[in-house]
Each structure stands twice: as C-alpha cells, then as structure tokens.
Scaffold this motif. Structure first.
Motif, PDB file in Angstrom:
ATOM      1  N   LEU A  93      -8.450  -0.994   8.278  1.00  0.00           N
ATOM      2  CA  LEU A  93      -7.852   0.328   8.106  1.00  0.00           C
ATOM      3  C   LEU A  93      -6.370   0.314   8.459  1.00  0.00           C
ATOM      4  O   LEU A  93      -5.544   0.866   7.724  1.00  0.00           O
ATOM      5  N   ILE A  94      -6.025  -0.320   9.565  1.00  0.00           N
ATOM      6  CA  ILE A  94      -4.618  -0.399   9.967  1.00  0.00           C
ATOM      7  C   ILE A  94      -3.798  -1.130   8.901  1.00  0.00           C
ATOM      8  O   ILE A  94      -2.713  -0.673   8.520  1.00  0.00           O
ATOM      9  N   CYS A  95      -4.297  -2.246   8.415  1.00  0.00           N
ATOM     10  CA  CYS A  95      -3.573  -3.007   7.390  1.00  0.00           C
ATOM     11  C   CYS A  95      -3.448  -2.208   6.088  1.00  0.00           C
ATOM     12  O   CYS A  95      -2.400  -2.238   5.433  1.00  0.00           O
ATOM     13  N   LEU A  96      -4.507  -1.488   5.720  1.00  0.00           N
ATOM     14  CA  LEU A  96      -4.446  -0.650   4.521  1.00  0.00           C
ATOM     15  C   LEU A  96      -3.456   0.498   4.687  1.00  0.00           C
ATOM     16  O   LEU A  96      -2.695   0.806   3.765  1.00  0.00           O
ATOM     17  N   LEU A  97      -3.465   1.123   5.847  1.00  0.00           N
ATOM     18  CA  LEU A  97      -2.515   2.212   6.100  1.00  0.00           C
ATOM     19  C   LEU A  97      -1.076   1.707   6.058  1.00  0.00           C
ATOM     20  O   LEU A  97      -0.193   2.358   5.504  1.00  0.00           O
ATOM     21  N   TRP A  98      -0.856   0.541   6.655  1.00  0.00           N
ATOM     22  CA  TRP A  98       0.502  -0.004   6.648  1.00  0.00           C
ATOM     23  C   TRP A  98       0.927  -0.345   5.221  1.00  0.00           C
ATOM     24  O   TRP A  98       2.017   0.015   4.787  1.00  0.00           O
ATOM     25  N   SER A  99       0.067  -1.024   4.487  1.00  0.00           N
ATOM     26  CA  SER A  99       0.462  -1.507   3.163  1.00  0.00           C
ATOM     27  C   SER A  99       0.506  -0.412   2.102  1.00  0.00           C
ATOM     28  O   SER A  99       1.075  -0.625   1.036  1.00  0.00           O
ATOM     29  N   THR A 100      -0.078   0.750   2.369  1.00  0.00           N
ATOM     30  CA  THR A 100      -0.001   1.854   1.407  1.00  0.00           C
ATOM     31  C   THR A 100       0.930   2.966   1.877  1.00  0.00           C
ATOM     32  O   THR A 100       1.017   4.006   1.230  1.00  0.00           O
ATOM     33  N   SER A 101       1.607   2.746   2.974  1.00  0.00           N
ATOM     34  CA  SER A 101       2.549   3.746   3.480  1.00  0.00           C
ATOM     35  C   SER A 101       3.674   3.963   2.464  1.00  0.00           C
ATOM     36  O   SER A 101       4.290   2.988   1.993  1.00  0.00           O
ATOM     37  N   PRO A 102       3.977   5.204   2.128  1.00  0.00           N
ATOM     38  CA  PRO A 102       5.074   5.455   1.183  1.00  0.00           C
ATOM     39  C   PRO A 102       6.414   4.889   1.651  1.00  0.00           C
ATOM     40  O   PRO A 102       7.199   4.408   0.838  1.00  0.00           O
ATOM     41  N   ILE A 103       6.653   4.908   2.946  1.00  0.00           N
ATOM     42  CA  ILE A 103       7.911   4.364   3.467  1.00  0.00           C
ATOM     43  C   ILE A 103       7.955   2.853   3.251  1.00  0.00           C
ATOM     44  O   ILE A 103       8.957   2.312   2.794  1.00  0.00           O
ATOM     45  N   VAL A 104       6.858   2.173   3.581  1.00  0.00           N
ATOM     46  CA  VAL A 104       6.801   0.722   3.393  1.00  0.00           C
ATOM     47  C   VAL A 104       6.949   0.377   1.913  1.00  0.00           C
ATOM     48  O   VAL A 104       7.716  -0.510   1.542  1.00  0.00           O
ATOM     49  N   LEU A 105       6.219   1.083   1.071  1.00  0.00           N
ATOM     50  CA  LEU A 105       6.279   0.808  -0.365  1.00  0.00           C
ATOM     51  C   LEU A 105       7.661   1.083  -0.948  1.00  0.00           C
ATOM     52  O   LEU A 105       8.144   0.330  -1.791  1.00  0.00           O
ATOM     53  N   SER A 106       8.320   2.140  -0.482  1.00  0.00           N
ATOM     54  CA  SER A 106       9.640   2.466  -1.031  1.00  0.00           C
ATOM     55  C   SER A 106      10.713   1.469  -0.602  1.00  0.00           C
ATOM     56  O   SER A 106      11.726   1.318  -1.265  1.00  0.00           O
ATOM     57  N   GLN A 107      10.477   0.790   0.515  1.00  0.00           N
ATOM     58  CA  GLN A 107      11.467  -0.158   1.031  1.00  0.00           C
ATOM     59  C   GLN A 107      11.079  -1.618   0.816  1.00  0.00           C
ATOM     60  O   GLN A 107      11.844  -2.513   1.158  1.00  0.00           O
ATOM     61  N   SER A 108       9.910  -1.884   0.246  1.00  0.00           N
ATOM     62  CA  SER A 108       9.396  -3.255   0.197  1.00  0.00           C
ATOM     63  C   SER A 108      10.264  -4.199  -0.624  1.00  0.00           C
ATOM     64  O   SER A 108      10.298  -5.386  -0.351  1.00  0.00           O
TER      65      SER A 108
END
Length: 174
Positions: A93-108
């Motif tokens: 769940l933690i890894c999924l939340l991190w990898s689908t975070s809009p902030i993470v995705l917008s900056q990846s």
C-alpha cells in the motif's frame, strides 16, 4: 516523461550541461564566455547522467526518461526495506501510494536530483541493515548521496551511529 520542458525547473538544464561538461573532462559552464566553473551544481546527478550523455548527447527527452526510470525503481527498492518493519500488504500500500501520488508523477521526469537522492538513500538504508559487511557499500552510497544533494550530509550521523554499534558488537561492549 517527458514531464515538463527542460529548463522549467531552472536547475534541470544546468544538470544536463554539467553532465556534458563532465563528459568533456571538465566541470565548467561551457555555454558561457570564459567557461566559468560550476561550483553551484553538485556533480552527483551530472555524473549519474553521463551514460545518457554518452549514448544520446543532445536528445533531452532521454534525460527525462532516465529520471522517470529512477523514480519508477524507487518502490521496488523501498518495498524490501519496509518489509523488514511492516506487513506485506502495508508495504504494498505504501509503495502504491507513493508511486501513484500526483506530485511524484508530475515530477518523475524532471531532471532534478530528488529521485536519485531518494534512490541512494533507500539503498543506503538497505546497506546499513546488512551489517558490518555493508559498511563499505554504505560509505560509497553516503558519498554518492552527498554529491547528488548536499542534504545527504544529514545522513552522516546515522552511518556513524551504525558503525559505532557494529564496532561495539565486535569488541563485546554494550
């Protein structure tokens, strides 16, 4: 990736320029008259970008793809570290939340050091948990983290405390 145009973060283009400069065997701003040195750009990320520089040169999308791949690898590195502390479903769940975070995705796909720094920090945590045999790799990972982001200097106390703990175990002290 590409997440944004190169130069939007202001520093991102400097990391690419620094990578090109390193590939020429110098660390200067070769785009400016007189080629002034680059003391305001840490060399860690430009060094990590050098294989991209050698492979594709000026195709800036490749730098963004490379940084997106680093971000994509983080949950796979984070999961084993979390697994030592939490139940598998919580880790997932933690890894999924991190990898689908809009902030993470917008900056990846941004050519910035945050993704590489996080990757090196998680690798450092994994190496520190391996025990004394991990001290050599953890030293290199610590050095790399400090060169990618000066904030890596804050990791020194953790590494020194772990080394002290290992030396006390060897000597039989508590």
């Amino acid at each position: 990736a590409p997440a944004q145009y190169l130069g939007r973060q202001h520093d991102d283009i400097l990391f690419v320029i620094a990578s090109h400069a390193l590939s020429f065997g110098e660390y200067v701003l070769f785009t400016a008259p007189g080629k002034p040195p680059l003391p305001h750009v840490t060399p860690g990320l430009p060094f990590l970008l050098m294989p991209v520089t050698w492979a594709v040169g000026d195709w800036f999308g490749a730098y963004q793809i490379f940084c997106a791949l680093i971000s994509a690898a983080i949950p796979f590195l984070l999961w084993p570290w979390l697994r030592a502390r939490l139940e598998p479903w919580t880790c997932t769940l933690i890894c999924l939340l991190w990898s689908t975070s809009p902030i993470v995705l917008s900056q990846s796909g941004c050519v910035m050091p945050e993704g590489a720094y996080l990757m090196l920090t998680v690798l450092l945590l994994l190496a520190l948990e391996r025990g004394p045999q991990g001290l050599g790799p953890s030293g290199w990972l610590l050095a790399a983290a400090t060169q990618v982001r000066p904030a890596g200097l804050s990791l020194f106390p953790a590494v020194l405390a772990r080394a002290q703990k290992w030396s006390m175990r060897r000597s039989g002290s508590k």
